[in-house]
Write a protein that holds these residues in place. Sequence first.
Motif, short mmCIF file in Angstrom:
data_model
loop_
_atom_site.label_atom_id
_atom_site.label_comp_id
_atom_site.label_asym_id
_atom_site.label_seq_id
_atom_site.Cartn_x
_atom_site.Cartn_y
_atom_site.Cartn_z
N TYR A 1 36.36 34.47 104.55
CA TYR A 1 36.29 34.17 105.89
C TYR A 1 36.49 32.72 106.32
O TYR A 1 37.43 32.65 107.58
N HIS B 1 31.94 22.50 111.97
CA HIS B 1 31.42 24.02 111.80
C HIS B 1 31.18 24.20 110.31
O HIS B 1 32.01 24.07 109.25
N THR C 1 28.35 29.23 111.18
CA THR C 1 28.35 30.83 111.10
C THR C 1 27.38 31.20 110.29
O THR C 1 27.34 30.92 108.89
N HIS D 1 26.10 34.55 108.02
CA HIS D 1 26.71 35.62 107.90
C HIS D 1 25.73 36.74 107.29
O HIS D 1 26.01 38.16 107.87
N ILE E 1 27.19 31.18 115.29
CA ILE E 1 27.86 32.37 115.42
C ILE E 1 27.40 33.25 114.24
O ILE E 1 27.11 33.07 113.06
N ILE F 1 28.10 36.93 112.45
CA ILE F 1 29.07 37.72 112.24
C ILE F 1 28.71 39.38 112.63
O ILE F 1 29.94 40.21 112.47
N GLN G 1 34.08 39.17 111.92
CA GLN G 1 35.09 38.62 111.04
C GLN G 1 36.30 39.38 111.22
O GLN G 1 36.56 40.25 111.68
N VAL H 1 36.39 32.09 118.85
CA VAL H 1 35.79 30.72 118.09
C VAL H 1 36.38 29.38 118.91
O VAL H 1 35.43 28.45 119.19
#
Length: 376
Positions: free
Chosen positions: A23, A94, A114, A116, A150, A152, A176, A367
Amino acid sequence: MTKNIIGFDAKRIVRNGTGLGSYGRTLVNDLAQRQDLELRLYAPDRGRDDLRSQIVECPNVSFCYPHGGHLYGSLWRMRSVVADLQRDGVQLYHGLSGELPIGIHRSGIRSVVTIHDLIFLRHPEFYHWVDTKIYAWKFRQTLKEADHVIAISECTKRDILYYGDIDEQKISIVYQSFAPRFTAEVSDQQRSQVRRQYGLPQRYVLNVGSIEARKNVLQAVQALPLLPDDVALVIVGRHTPYTDRVLQYAHEHHLEQRIRVLHGVPDEHLPVLYAMAESFVYPSVYEGFGIPIIEAISCGLPVVACSGSCLEEAGGPDSLYVQPGDVEGMADAIRQTLIGADGREQRIENSKKYIRRFSGCNVGDQVATIYRQLLG
């Protein structure tokens, strides 16, 4: 041109061959094409050369490391990296793997994380109880630090809202992407070389991912006796105690000749393994997304997966889904994906159209838009 300086938590980029590592590498390579961004990758050590080298060499991309040993590197990533970000003029940081350093919010540096999955909260039975406590604390601490999250998948967003205290407006869903190598043509020479190197059978169903209980590949092994005798199962992943459990089951049921377990497969061989398979099976009990499904579809494979999490989001309506534990249902679904099965080619074509939404440039654009909104 004035560039925005973006920092990244690059631990997984240099250490993880699949999953979170893939990723991060794919996203950074997408963003590296944008000349308005300077990307600084903060990793606690240099990690693996083969993984680090997958990051494109561009003037606007650089790695940053701490001084000191492994222990210091871990502490640096958790807290001390904030001082380095300030020194380097980073405007936004990030966290690529669900974590942010403590103090990033107070520093004035904008932050994105992010997330997941929250499998450790949804299915704690797959983790040591101490780990679930640590992961849960990190999750809630990260939500306090983050300016934006974020998710996914829609599934992951629902879990964040259910388990976390956060305004829904602070969450964006950005699916993704997958690496371009999975769309490249595979030559006959590559096929011959890889088949010979791994001793692959002529006909096989493929599974790629961590070999662990949650991934549930044993269900695919249990389905083998219900499939044609010349169809084998090839499992690609790191050896774990669960691998031994799978192999023991195969031995007890006289299935050893129909299973290949491959460890340490280099990235350049993965597209070839996909290309030679007849079908892809992903029986995971719970996932945040399921990037191997998209890789398989991009290589022209039909997919069989388990329902109950986000895999329908990844595979789309033309992949086939069965309940975890439904061995007969899995065998029936796999039969429908083997060469010669009715509707197989149409399902493959429809699935390829479906995964266009996960194309790399689009993910990078989404993004980058979030970065711009946060930086004003």
